[in-house]
Design a protein around this motif. Structure first.
Motif, PDB file in Angstrom:
ATOM      1  N   LEU A  67       0.816  -1.206   0.000  1.00 12.17           N
ATOM      2  CA  LEU A  67       0.000   0.000   0.000  1.00 12.17           C
ATOM      3  C   LEU A  67       0.853   1.260   0.000  1.00 12.17           C
ATOM      4  O   LEU A  67       1.787   1.388   0.790  1.00 12.17           O
ATOM      5  CB  LEU A  67      -0.861  -0.029   1.270  1.00 12.17           C
ATOM      6  N   ARG A  68       0.539   2.218  -0.913  1.00  9.53           N
ATOM      7  CA  ARG A  68       1.187   3.518  -0.823  1.00  9.53           C
ATOM      8  C   ARG A  68       0.616   4.251   0.384  1.00  9.53           C
ATOM      9  O   ARG A  68      -0.548   4.076   0.746  1.00  9.53           O
ATOM     10  CB  ARG A  68       0.979   4.342  -2.093  1.00  9.53           C
ATOM     11  N   LEU A  69       1.433   5.101   0.983  1.00  7.33           N
ATOM     12  CA  LEU A  69       1.084   5.795   2.212  1.00  7.33           C
ATOM     13  C   LEU A  69       1.409   7.267   2.061  1.00  7.33           C
ATOM     14  O   LEU A  69       2.315   7.637   1.314  1.00  7.33           O
ATOM     15  CB  LEU A  69       1.882   5.217   3.390  1.00  7.33           C
ATOM     16  N   GLY A  70       0.665   8.121   2.785  1.00  9.42           N
ATOM     17  CA  GLY A  70       0.998   9.533   2.677  1.00  9.42           C
ATOM     18  C   GLY A  70       0.134  10.427   3.533  1.00  9.42           C
ATOM     19  O   GLY A  70      -0.747   9.968   4.272  1.00  9.42           O
ATOM     20  N   THR A  71       0.387  11.708   3.414  1.00  3.90           N
ATOM     21  CA  THR A  71      -0.377  12.732   4.122  1.00  3.90           C
ATOM     22  C   THR A  71      -1.290  13.464   3.153  1.00  3.90           C
ATOM     23  O   THR A  71      -0.939  13.697   2.012  1.00  3.90           O
ATOM     24  CB  THR A  71       0.554  13.760   4.783  1.00  3.90           C
ATOM     25  N   LEU A  72      -2.471  13.817   3.635  1.00  2.90           N
ATOM     26  CA  LEU A  72      -3.391  14.705   2.922  1.00  2.90           C
ATOM     27  C   LEU A  72      -3.978  15.669   3.964  1.00  2.90           C
ATOM     28  O   LEU A  72      -4.991  15.381   4.557  1.00  2.90           O
ATOM     29  CB  LEU A  72      -4.516  13.931   2.231  1.00  2.90           C
ATOM     30  N   VAL A  73      -3.380  16.798   4.167  1.00  2.00           N
ATOM     31  CA  VAL A  73      -2.083  17.184   3.671  1.00  2.00           C
ATOM     32  C   VAL A  73      -1.263  17.772   4.818  1.00  2.00           C
ATOM     33  O   VAL A  73      -1.803  18.210   5.821  1.00  2.00           O
ATOM     34  CB  VAL A  73      -2.167  18.229   2.528  1.00  2.00           C
ATOM     35  N   THR A  74       0.063  17.815   4.602  1.00  2.00           N
ATOM     36  CA  THR A  74       0.978  18.518   5.482  1.00  2.00           C
ATOM     37  C   THR A  74       0.994  19.994   5.097  1.00  2.00           C
ATOM     38  O   THR A  74       0.721  20.349   3.954  1.00  2.00           O
ATOM     39  CB  THR A  74       2.380  17.895   5.341  1.00  2.00           C
ATOM     40  N   SER A  90      13.494   9.410   6.411  1.00  2.00           N
ATOM     41  CA  SER A  90      13.454   8.234   7.267  1.00  2.00           C
ATOM     42  C   SER A  90      12.214   7.392   6.988  1.00  2.00           C
ATOM     43  O   SER A  90      12.284   6.161   6.893  1.00  2.00           O
ATOM     44  CB  SER A  90      13.471   8.665   8.741  1.00  2.00           C
ATOM     45  N   LEU A  91      11.068   8.060   6.827  1.00  2.00           N
ATOM     46  CA  LEU A  91       9.819   7.352   6.553  1.00  2.00           C
ATOM     47  C   LEU A  91       9.855   6.671   5.191  1.00  2.00           C
ATOM     48  O   LEU A  91       9.387   5.535   5.035  1.00  2.00           O
ATOM     49  CB  LEU A  91       8.656   8.334   6.645  1.00  2.00           C
ATOM     50  N   ASP A  92      10.425   7.334   4.197  1.00  2.00           N
ATOM     51  CA  ASP A  92      10.525   6.730   2.874  1.00  2.00           C
ATOM     52  C   ASP A  92      11.400   5.484   2.919  1.00  2.00           C
ATOM     53  O   ASP A  92      11.117   4.477   2.261  1.00  2.00           O
ATOM     54  CB  ASP A  92      11.089   7.752   1.884  1.00  2.00           C
ATOM     55  N   ASP A  93      12.457   5.531   3.724  1.00  2.00           N
ATOM     56  CA  ASP A  93      13.338   4.375   3.878  1.00  2.00           C
ATOM     57  C   ASP A  93      12.613   3.219   4.564  1.00  2.00           C
ATOM     58  O   ASP A  93      12.659   2.073   4.096  1.00  2.00           O
ATOM     59  CB  ASP A  93      14.567   4.782   4.689  1.00  2.00           C
ATOM     60  N   ILE A  94      11.925   3.500   5.659  1.00  2.00           N
ATOM     61  CA  ILE A  94      11.230   2.460   6.418  1.00  2.00           C
ATOM     62  C   ILE A  94      10.156   1.785   5.562  1.00  2.00           C
ATOM     63  O   ILE A  94       9.944   0.568   5.644  1.00  2.00           O
ATOM     64  CB  ILE A  94      10.627   3.052   7.699  1.00  2.00           C
ATOM     65  N   SER A  95       9.488   2.573   4.723  1.00  2.00           N
ATOM     66  CA  SER A  95       8.391   2.046   3.904  1.00  2.00           C
ATOM     67  C   SER A  95       8.873   1.354   2.636  1.00  2.00           C
ATOM     68  O   SER A  95       8.056   0.772   1.906  1.00  2.00           O
ATOM     69  CB  SER A  95       7.442   3.182   3.516  1.00  2.00           C
ATOM     70  N   GLY A  97      10.089   3.004   0.059  1.00  2.00           N
ATOM     71  CA  GLY A  97       9.757   3.891  -1.063  1.00  2.00           C
ATOM     72  C   GLY A  97       8.288   3.912  -1.412  1.00  2.00           C
ATOM     73  O   GLY A  97       7.930   3.949  -2.591  1.00  2.00           O
ATOM     74  N   ARG A  98       7.417   3.958  -0.394  1.00  2.00           N
ATOM     75  CA  ARG A  98       5.974   3.951  -0.647  1.00  2.00           C
ATOM     76  C   ARG A  98       5.285   5.236  -0.192  1.00  2.00           C
ATOM     77  O   ARG A  98       4.063   5.256  -0.048  1.00  2.00           O
ATOM     78  CB  ARG A  98       5.323   2.751   0.058  1.00  2.00           C
ATOM     79  N   ILE A  99       6.034   6.310   0.025  1.00  2.00           N
ATOM     80  CA  ILE A  99       5.474   7.516   0.624  1.00  2.00           C
ATOM     81  C   ILE A  99       5.197   8.586  -0.425  1.00  2.00           C
ATOM     82  O   ILE A  99       6.020   8.858  -1.304  1.00  2.00           O
ATOM     83  CB  ILE A  99       6.427   8.093   1.688  1.00  2.00           C
ATOM     84  N   ARG A 166      13.637   8.186  -6.195  1.00  2.00           N
ATOM     85  CA  ARG A 166      14.535   9.161  -6.802  1.00  2.00           C
ATOM     86  C   ARG A 166      13.818   9.996  -7.854  1.00  2.00           C
ATOM     87  O   ARG A 166      12.994   9.461  -8.590  1.00  2.00           O
ATOM     88  CB  ARG A 166      15.736   8.439  -7.433  1.00  2.00           C
ATOM     89  N   PRO A 167      14.135  11.287  -7.949  1.00  2.00           N
ATOM     90  CA  PRO A 167      15.141  11.976  -7.139  1.00  2.00           C
ATOM     91  C   PRO A 167      14.682  12.280  -5.716  1.00  2.00           C
ATOM     92  O   PRO A 167      15.497  12.620  -4.862  1.00  2.00           O
ATOM     93  CB  PRO A 167      15.375  13.276  -7.910  1.00  2.00           C
ATOM     94  N   ARG A 168      13.388  12.146  -5.462  1.00  2.00           N
ATOM     95  CA  ARG A 168      12.836  12.290  -4.108  1.00  2.00           C
ATOM     96  C   ARG A 168      11.441  11.690  -4.110  1.00  2.00           C
ATOM     97  O   ARG A 168      10.889  11.366  -5.171  1.00  2.00           O
ATOM     98  CB  ARG A 168      12.776  13.763  -3.674  1.00  2.00           C
ATOM     99  N   LEU A 169      10.861  11.567  -2.927  1.00  2.00           N
ATOM    100  CA  LEU A 169       9.474  11.093  -2.849  1.00  2.00           C
ATOM    101  C   LEU A 169       8.552  12.105  -3.529  1.00  2.00           C
ATOM    102  O   LEU A 169       8.861  13.300  -3.601  1.00  2.00           O
ATOM    103  CB  LEU A 169       9.072  10.854  -1.397  1.00  2.00           C
ATOM    104  N   PRO A 170       7.431  11.655  -4.084  1.00  2.00           N
ATOM    105  CA  PRO A 170       6.556  12.554  -4.838  1.00  2.00           C
ATOM    106  C   PRO A 170       5.759  13.492  -3.943  1.00  2.00           C
ATOM    107  O   PRO A 170       5.349  13.131  -2.840  1.00  2.00           O
ATOM    108  CB  PRO A 170       5.627  11.602  -5.594  1.00  2.00           C
TER     109      PRO A 170
END
Length: 300
Positions: A67-74, A90-95, A97-99, A166-170
């Protein structure tokens, strides 16, 4: 083409008393993504349980696998780009790359005064967001960043090894006005809207659709201005704030009608709230799960 279906799980449950189960069930139901609000407290939930977004997403990352995970919204209301970047890497690493970071300019709710300051005006929020987002972009893509701005400063900040993605989380940028839409065009993988908030109380679904058409036109103009193809951006609708309110979750047919209408407007992802009994997001759990598992096939 059927829009992707995602959910937003408000952080109102203790992790071991229903919280974990919701995120795991969201993955089992096949949702594209599960998001959560990034607030210190929110509206009618202020006097009840409310947990932090990033720790909740960290726990969700360890409890799920696809599952992709994220905030709506920061927003900048209570965050700083330097500390947020470190937590996101850190969160992208733990997941794995699902953030996805949903991000916007913020508002005038409880978060605006929790740190003991007066609420920013709409112009001040836009000014701060215009500095916050590009700096966050740099912090997530460059190994070392120094920048001194009007509102935010970074001094020799190191963010190694960077994001897994890469180059960063979306970024999914929430915006309706010209300045925010330009930021979405420059920095976003996706654009987020809840519709026109002025129509929530007294507007009609038809008026809401027309307002969103104008937002799409604004996004296209912003993309043209920045030399970007608007088709590159996903278009996300966070439901529950249009004149339709909760009606789309009353039945599978009602949702298919709602989602089809908004697919035709151009939305590529539709986000529905996980049911919370006794709240504005109350809905029948069985109907909700039927929508999750069957709506896509009906939408084609």
């Amino acid at each position: 083409m059927s829009p992707r279906l995602s959910t937003v799980i408000l952080p109102v449950d203790r992790w071991n008393e229903g919280g974990r189960a919701k995120w795991q069930r969201a993955e089992e139901l096949g949702f594209h993504a599960a998001y959560t609000y990034d607030h210190l407290s929110w509206r009618s939930f202020r006097d009840g349980p409310w947990f932090g977004a990033l720790p909740t997403l960290t726990a969700a990352a360890t409890a799920t696998g696809r599952l992709r995970l994220g905030t709506l919204v920061t927003s900048p209301n209570f965050r700083h780009p330097v500390t947020l970047a470190k937590e996101l890497i850190s969160l992208d690493d733990i997941s794995g790359g699902r953030i996805t970071l949903g991000i916007g300019a913020g508002g005038s709710g409880f978060d605006a005064t929790a740190l003991g300051r007066r609420p920013w005006t709409p112009r001040e929020r836009a000014d701060r967001f215009g500095e916050f987002l590009p700096l966050l972009d740099r912090l997530l893509t460059e190994g070392t960043v120094s920048q001194r701005g009007d509102f935010y400063t970074a001094e020799e900040v190191r963010n190694l090894p960077g994001c897994v993605q890469r180059p960063r989380l979306p970024f999914a940028v929430a915006a309706t006005g010209p300045r925010g839409l330009r930021l979405a065009a420059r920095h976003g993988r996706a654009w987020v809207t809840t519709g026109d908030p002025k129509l929530y109380e007294t507007g009609t679904p038809q008026q809401s659709d027309e307002a969103m058409r104008r937002q799409f036109e604004g996004l296209a103009a912003a993309c043209a201005e920045t030399g970007r193809d608007v088709a590159e951006l996903d278009k996300i609708l966070l439901t529950g704030f249009t004149p339709d309110r909760a009606r789309p979750l009353e039945s599978l047919d009602a949702f298919v009608d709602f989602a089809g209408r908004h697919r035709d407007l151009g939305f590529t992802e539709i986000v529905v709230h996980w049911p919370i009994p006794g709240s504005d997001f109350a809905a029948d759990q069985a109907v909700f799960e039927k929508i999750a598992t069957e709506a896509a096939a009906q939408l084609g």
